[in-house]
Design a protein around this motif. Sequence first.
Motif, PDB file in Angstrom:
ATOM      1  N   THR A 130     -14.067 -18.533  -1.716  1.00 26.35           N
ATOM      2  CA  THR A 130     -13.509 -17.189  -1.618  1.00 26.35           C
ATOM      3  C   THR A 130     -14.603 -16.195  -1.246  1.00 26.35           C
ATOM      4  OG1 THR A 130     -11.871 -17.774  -3.283  1.00 26.35           O
ATOM      5  CG2 THR A 130     -12.139 -15.446  -2.827  1.00 26.35           C
ATOM      6  N   MET A 131     -15.804 -16.409  -1.764  1.00 26.82           N
ATOM      7  CA  MET A 131     -16.927 -15.533  -1.428  1.00 26.82           C
ATOM      8  C   MET A 131     -17.277 -15.686   0.050  1.00 26.82           C
ATOM      9  SD  MET A 131     -17.518 -13.832  -4.087  1.00 26.82           S
ATOM     10  CE  MET A 131     -18.869 -12.982  -3.322  1.00 26.82           C
ATOM     11  N   LYS A 132     -17.251 -16.914   0.536  1.00 31.58           N
ATOM     12  CA  LYS A 132     -17.560 -17.151   1.949  1.00 31.58           C
ATOM     13  C   LYS A 132     -16.546 -16.433   2.838  1.00 31.58           C
ATOM     14  CE  LYS A 132     -19.877 -21.505   1.047  1.00 31.58           C
ATOM     15  NZ  LYS A 132     -19.816 -22.949   1.032  1.00 31.58           N
ATOM     16  N   LYS A 133     -15.250 -16.478   2.461  1.00 25.56           N
ATOM     17  CA  LYS A 133     -14.217 -15.771   3.230  1.00 25.56           C
ATOM     18  C   LYS A 133     -14.475 -14.266   3.218  1.00 25.56           C
ATOM     19  CE  LYS A 133     -10.180 -16.681   1.559  1.00 25.56           C
ATOM     20  NZ  LYS A 133      -8.824 -17.090   1.145  1.00 25.56           N
ATOM     21  N   THR A 134     -14.867 -13.759   2.053  1.00 28.60           N
ATOM     22  CA  THR A 134     -15.115 -12.322   1.916  1.00 28.60           C
ATOM     23  C   THR A 134     -16.290 -11.889   2.785  1.00 28.60           C
ATOM     24  OG1 THR A 134     -14.278 -12.393  -0.356  1.00 28.60           O
ATOM     25  CG2 THR A 134     -15.627 -10.477   0.261  1.00 28.60           C
ATOM     26  N   ILE A 135     -17.384 -12.617   2.694  1.00 30.18           N
ATOM     27  CA  ILE A 135     -18.584 -12.266   3.465  1.00 30.18           C
ATOM     28  C   ILE A 135     -18.308 -12.409   4.963  1.00 30.18           C
ATOM     29  CG2 ILE A 135     -20.947 -13.015   3.978  1.00 30.18           C
ATOM     30  CD1 ILE A 135     -21.209 -13.423   0.871  1.00 30.18           C
ATOM     31  N   ASN A 136     -17.586 -13.453   5.348  1.00 26.89           N
ATOM     32  CA  ASN A 136     -17.227 -13.623   6.763  1.00 26.89           C
ATOM     33  C   ASN A 136     -16.393 -12.449   7.259  1.00 26.89           C
ATOM     34  OD1 ASN A 136     -18.598 -16.038   7.037  1.00 26.89           O
ATOM     35  ND2 ASN A 136     -16.785 -17.314   6.691  1.00 26.89           N
ATOM     36  N   LEU A 137     -15.458 -11.972   6.444  1.00 29.83           N
ATOM     37  CA  LEU A 137     -14.628 -10.832   6.827  1.00 29.83           C
ATOM     38  C   LEU A 137     -15.483  -9.580   6.991  1.00 29.83           C
ATOM     39  CD1 LEU A 137     -11.835  -9.593   7.378  1.00 29.83           C
ATOM     40  CD2 LEU A 137     -11.632  -9.230   4.901  1.00 29.83           C
ATOM     41  N   PHE A 138     -16.379  -9.327   6.039  1.00 31.39           N
ATOM     42  CA  PHE A 138     -17.255  -8.154   6.149  1.00 31.39           C
ATOM     43  C   PHE A 138     -18.095  -8.231   7.420  1.00 31.39           C
ATOM     44  CE2 PHE A 138     -16.058  -6.811   2.020  1.00 31.39           C
ATOM     45  CZ  PHE A 138     -16.599  -5.553   1.801  1.00 31.39           C
ATOM     46  N   GLU A 139     -18.634  -9.403   7.706  1.00 32.25           N
ATOM     47  CA  GLU A 139     -19.488  -9.549   8.894  1.00 32.25           C
ATOM     48  C   GLU A 139     -18.676  -9.429  10.178  1.00 32.25           C
ATOM     49  OE1 GLU A 139     -21.825 -13.085   8.166  1.00 32.25           O
ATOM     50  OE2 GLU A 139     -23.087 -11.993   6.734  1.00 32.25           O
ATOM     51  N   LYS A 140     -17.490 -10.019  10.202  1.00 28.61           N
ATOM     52  CA  LYS A 140     -16.627  -9.937  11.390  1.00 28.61           C
ATOM     53  C   LYS A 140     -16.255  -8.487  11.684  1.00 28.61           C
ATOM     54  CE  LYS A 140     -12.016 -10.653  11.984  1.00 28.61           C
ATOM     55  NZ  LYS A 140     -10.783 -11.077  11.407  1.00 28.61           N
ATOM     56  N   GLU A 141     -16.006  -7.714  10.631  1.00 30.99           N
ATOM     57  CA  GLU A 141     -15.589  -6.316  10.793  1.00 30.99           C
ATOM     58  C   GLU A 141     -16.776  -5.353  10.944  1.00 30.99           C
ATOM     59  OE1 GLU A 141     -12.477  -5.249  11.237  1.00 30.99           O
ATOM     60  OE2 GLU A 141     -11.781  -7.320  11.103  1.00 30.99           O
ATOM     61  N   GLY A 142     -17.984  -5.866  10.754  1.00 33.20           N
ATOM     62  CA  GLY A 142     -19.161  -5.021  10.876  1.00 33.20           C
ATOM     63  C   GLY A 142     -19.373  -4.086   9.691  1.00 33.20           C
ATOM     64  N   PHE A 143     -18.795  -4.427   8.537  1.00 36.32           N
ATOM     65  CA  PHE A 143     -18.969  -3.619   7.330  1.00 36.32           C
ATOM     66  C   PHE A 143     -20.319  -3.956   6.711  1.00 36.32           C
ATOM     67  CE2 PHE A 143     -14.097  -3.907   6.459  1.00 36.32           C
ATOM     68  CZ  PHE A 143     -13.850  -3.014   7.479  1.00 36.32           C
ATOM     69  N   SER A 144     -21.066  -2.939   6.324  1.00 39.00           N
ATOM     70  CA  SER A 144     -22.350  -3.208   5.678  1.00 39.00           C
ATOM     71  C   SER A 144     -22.105  -3.539   4.201  1.00 39.00           C
ATOM     72  CB  SER A 144     -23.301  -2.025   5.829  1.00 39.00           C
ATOM     73  OG  SER A 144     -22.797  -0.896   5.182  1.00 39.00           O
ATOM     74  N   TYR A 145     -22.909  -4.448   3.677  1.00 41.35           N
ATOM     75  CA  TYR A 145     -22.733  -4.875   2.291  1.00 41.35           C
ATOM     76  C   TYR A 145     -24.046  -5.395   1.732  1.00 41.35           C
ATOM     77  CZ  TYR A 145     -22.817  -9.702   3.936  1.00 41.35           C
ATOM     78  OH  TYR A 145     -23.203 -10.893   4.502  1.00 41.35           O
ATOM     79  N   GLU A 146     -24.088  -5.398   0.423  1.00 38.78           N
ATOM     80  CA  GLU A 146     -25.167  -6.037  -0.328  1.00 38.78           C
ATOM     81  C   GLU A 146     -24.495  -7.095  -1.187  1.00 38.78           C
ATOM     82  OE1 GLU A 146     -27.991  -5.006  -4.152  1.00 38.78           O
ATOM     83  OE2 GLU A 146     -27.239  -3.348  -2.959  1.00 38.78           O
ATOM     84  N   PHE A 147     -25.008  -8.315  -1.166  1.00 37.70           N
ATOM     85  CA  PHE A 147     -24.432  -9.392  -1.958  1.00 37.70           C
ATOM     86  C   PHE A 147     -25.234  -9.566  -3.236  1.00 37.70           C
ATOM     87  CE2 PHE A 147     -24.321 -14.042  -2.921  1.00 37.70           C
ATOM     88  CZ  PHE A 147     -23.036 -14.058  -3.434  1.00 37.70           C
TER      89      PHE A 147
END
Length: 117
Positions: free
Chosen positions: A13-30
């Motif tokens: 589920t984390m991998k799906k979340t991070i992939n979505l953020f990266e695909k959409e270009g959303f900046s994040y800190e894990f």
Amino acid sequence: MSSKIFGIKNCNTMKKTINLFEKEGFSYEFVDYKKQKPSLELLEKFLKKLDLDQVVNRKGMTYRKLTEEEKAQTENPKTAIPLLQEKSSMIKRPIIEFPNGELLAGFDEEAILAKGK
């Protein structure tokens, strides 16, 4: 400003979340619970904005392996927090803190897309 994604790196589920953020270009800190144990302050912050049922993952293997006494501890925030600190795999994944301070527990693509912009 970027969002903070809290969870465990090896979780699908984390991998799906991070992939979505990266695909959409959303900046994040894990923030990986395995590398940075959740603090009392962090869990209290989660529980100010989310219900205990939204924070505790009762479907996961870690929860299912608990004794009945430990499961009872997850019903009350005061007793749940120390258990969640010790067994961070029991925290629902992901918990996302958006730049506006709003929290989202669990993978909800529509909500992430709406709030992540």
